[in-house]
Design a protein around this motif. Structure first.
Motif, PDB file in Angstrom:
ATOM      1  N   ARG A 385      39.951 -88.260 -67.133  1.00  0.00           N
ATOM      2  CA  ARG A 385      39.703 -88.130 -65.698  1.00  0.00           C
ATOM      3  C   ARG A 385      39.643 -89.529 -65.088  1.00  0.00           C
ATOM      4  O   ARG A 385      38.840 -90.370 -65.518  1.00  0.00           O
ATOM      5  CB  ARG A 385      38.395 -87.383 -65.429  1.00  0.00           C
ATOM      6  CG  ARG A 385      38.143 -87.104 -63.938  1.00  0.00           C
ATOM      7  CD  ARG A 385      36.734 -86.579 -63.718  1.00  0.00           C
ATOM      8  NE  ARG A 385      36.509 -85.338 -64.438  1.00  0.00           N
ATOM      9  CZ  ARG A 385      36.785 -84.128 -63.951  1.00  0.00           C
ATOM     10  NH1 ARG A 385      37.306 -84.016 -62.745  1.00  0.00           N
ATOM     11  NH2 ARG A 385      36.546 -83.049 -64.679  1.00  0.00           N
ATOM     12  N   VAL A 386      40.488 -89.758 -64.100  1.00  0.00           N
ATOM     13  CA  VAL A 386      40.564 -91.063 -63.431  1.00  0.00           C
ATOM     14  C   VAL A 386      40.426 -90.851 -61.938  1.00  0.00           C
ATOM     15  O   VAL A 386      41.045 -89.931 -61.365  1.00  0.00           O
ATOM     16  CB  VAL A 386      41.909 -91.769 -63.740  1.00  0.00           C
ATOM     17  CG1 VAL A 386      41.980 -93.114 -63.022  1.00  0.00           C
ATOM     18  CG2 VAL A 386      42.081 -91.959 -65.241  1.00  0.00           C
ATOM     19  N   ARG A 387      39.607 -91.680 -61.310  1.00  0.00           N
ATOM     20  CA  ARG A 387      39.457 -91.655 -59.855  1.00  0.00           C
ATOM     21  C   ARG A 387      39.826 -93.020 -59.306  1.00  0.00           C
ATOM     22  O   ARG A 387      39.280 -94.047 -59.741  1.00  0.00           O
ATOM     23  CB  ARG A 387      38.022 -91.283 -59.460  1.00  0.00           C
ATOM     24  CG  ARG A 387      37.602 -89.874 -59.862  1.00  0.00           C
ATOM     25  CD  ARG A 387      36.181 -89.579 -59.419  1.00  0.00           C
ATOM     26  NE  ARG A 387      36.081 -89.486 -57.957  1.00  0.00           N
ATOM     27  CZ  ARG A 387      36.247 -88.363 -57.272  1.00  0.00           C
ATOM     28  NH1 ARG A 387      36.540 -87.231 -57.910  1.00  0.00           N
ATOM     29  NH2 ARG A 387      36.139 -88.359 -55.969  1.00  0.00           N
ATOM     30  N   LEU A 388      40.744 -93.018 -58.339  1.00  0.00           N
ATOM     31  CA  LEU A 388      41.206 -94.257 -57.717  1.00  0.00           C
ATOM     32  C   LEU A 388      40.935 -94.187 -56.227  1.00  0.00           C
ATOM     33  O   LEU A 388      41.418 -93.262 -55.544  1.00  0.00           O
ATOM     34  CB  LEU A 388      42.713 -94.463 -57.956  1.00  0.00           C
ATOM     35  CG  LEU A 388      43.194 -94.468 -59.410  1.00  0.00           C
ATOM     36  CD1 LEU A 388      44.701 -94.605 -59.453  1.00  0.00           C
ATOM     37  CD2 LEU A 388      42.534 -95.585 -60.197  1.00  0.00           C
ATOM     38  N   PRO A 389      40.180 -95.130 -55.673  1.00  0.00           N
ATOM     39  CA  PRO A 389      39.940 -95.108 -54.219  1.00  0.00           C
ATOM     40  C   PRO A 389      41.218 -95.438 -53.451  1.00  0.00           C
ATOM     41  O   PRO A 389      41.994 -96.314 -53.853  1.00  0.00           O
ATOM     42  CB  PRO A 389      38.870 -96.185 -54.026  1.00  0.00           C
ATOM     43  CG  PRO A 389      39.015 -97.088 -55.199  1.00  0.00           C
ATOM     44  CD  PRO A 389      39.488 -96.242 -56.342  1.00  0.00           C
TER      45      PRO A 389
END
Length: 416
Positions: A385-389
């Motif tokens: 799981r990756v979150r990029l702003p």
């Protein structure tokens, strides 16, 4: 010597001396005037690099204790001026002694054996006519030569001792060097990530495709033909990506053509197609609003593509035959979320938390954009799981004057 010559031009008319070099007083005055001139010329940028090169060659000073490049700060320039002035001052004194003492010492050594030298023609003091002093004149001559050698050695030792202090790096120089090393390391790490993600993914896909084709070579010629076509497309694509990666090394050369880096907007469909051709079934869902991947900031789109590519490459290598991977790319508020899952192999080798270089590369890419990355086994599956702003240090990729349409909810785009 040039500074002394300039000083003699200034001192001669002031002292009324017709022959400056025939008067010791005039010579000392010219020397005193020449030193400030030397200090002024030491402010030129090339002074410190030339001085450092001379110290390294002549004084046996460790190179790491000396600064490279011109002096940039006021403190560094002041130290350089001090060194240059001391260097020329000691050099001028030793040069003058070297010109005067050897002839004088030679005459003293030969004085007891040559009566012609005792006359006034050579300017010897009358006291050397005394018998006892005449007998000691060779000793005085040799002592003068030894004193000259000692002065030269002492001056060299002092300059070698002062060189690291005066020509060494200042705190600003050390900071600049550390920043340069950090920038070089960042470029190397970036190049390593790009090579690992692009070339590594292609090699994994080609290896699996070739292995599958070999197993059914005699049974299913049509599948073999499709596998060879996929291998050809993958390698051709990788050559273009490799050119983009090598563009990292040519960023300073604006004339060097490089292939554009792959992005989610332009290359996601091709990536999924090549992955499926490698034998991995992929269920993908892209939920990015009406504009799709085109609305993503360019830097986010590039890094997200590499993250997806690495996650699929890991699934190809570790999920095992006949496995199905799930990929979801969606907007979550002001973040882009990437969720990738694939079954763990029966051996459990893929359950090693922390992973290899690929997972570290994913974490680095997310961190550079101000995002987060989590990976590990969850209920029999490997989950990434990756979150990029969407807003952050990459905002310069957006045109702030261009109006943005509001995002509307849209049904997920499903493909299998």
């Amino acid at each position: 010597m040039p500074y002394v010559f300039v000083g003699s031009v200034i001192v001669g008319p002031l002292l009324g001396e017709d022959a400056v070099f025939g008067s010791l007083t005039a010579q000392l005055a010219a020397f005193a005037v020449g030193l400030p001139l030397a200090a002024i010329t030491a402010l030129f940028p090339l002074t410190r690099p030339m001085s450092v090169a001379a110290v390294r060659a002549l004084c046996d000073v460790p190179g790491e204790s000396l600064a490279d490049g011109p002096a940039r700060s006021r403190t560094a320039r002041g130290r350089t001026v001090t060194w240059f002035t001391l260097h020329l001052g000691f050099g001028g004194i030793i040069s003058g002694m070297s010109l005067a003492l050897p002839p004088f010492a030679g005459v003293l050594i030969a004085l007891p054996f040559a009566a012609a030298l005792r006359g006034s023609r050579v300017g010897m003091p009358e006291v050397f006519g005394e018998g006892w002093l005449l007998a000691l004149s060779p000793v005085i001559g040799f002592a003068s030569l030894v004193a000259l050698a000692g002065c030269a050695a002492g001056a060299g030792t002092l300059l070698a001792r002062w060189a690291p202090e005066l020509l060494g790096p200042t705190p600003a120089d050390r900071l600049a060097a550390a920043e340069q090393r950090a920038a070089d390391l960042a470029v190397r790490n970036r190049l390593a990530r790009e090579l690992h993600d692009s070339v590594g993914h292609a090699l994994s896909a080609v290896t699996l495709q070739a292995s599958a084709a070999r197993r059914v070579l005699d049974k299913d010629p049509e599948f073999v033909r499709e596998a060879l076509t996929a291998i050809e497309e993958t390698t051709r694509r990788t050559v273009g990506e490799l050119d983009a990666v090598l563009g990292v090394l040519r960023e300073g050369d604006q004339t060097a053509p490089t292939a554009p880096a792959p992005t989610l907007a332009a290359d996601l469909d091709g990536l999924l197609k090549r992955t499926r051709a490698g034998g991995l079934r992929v269920r993908s869902a892209v939920e990015l609003g009406p504009q799709g991947p085109d609305a993503l900031p360019p830097m986010v789109s590039r890094e997200a593509y590499r993250i997806v590519q690495e996650s699929l490459s890991n699934a190809l290598r570790h999920a095992g035959p006949d496995a199905t991977a799930a990929l979801r790319i969606a907007l979550d508020g002001t973040d882009l979320e990437i969720l990738a899952q694939n079954p763990l192999p029966a051996t459990g080798a893929a359950s090693r938390r922390g992973g290899g270089h690929g997972l570290r590369g994913i974490t680095d890419r997310a961190r550079l954009l101000g995002g987060t990355a989590e990976a590990g086994p969850v209920d029999g599956t490997w989950r990434l799981r990756v979150r990029l702003p969407l807003k952050g240090p990459h905002d310069h990729d957006h045109d702030p004057k261009k109006p943005q349409k509001p995002q509307k909810p849209q049904k997920p785009k499903e493909s299998a």
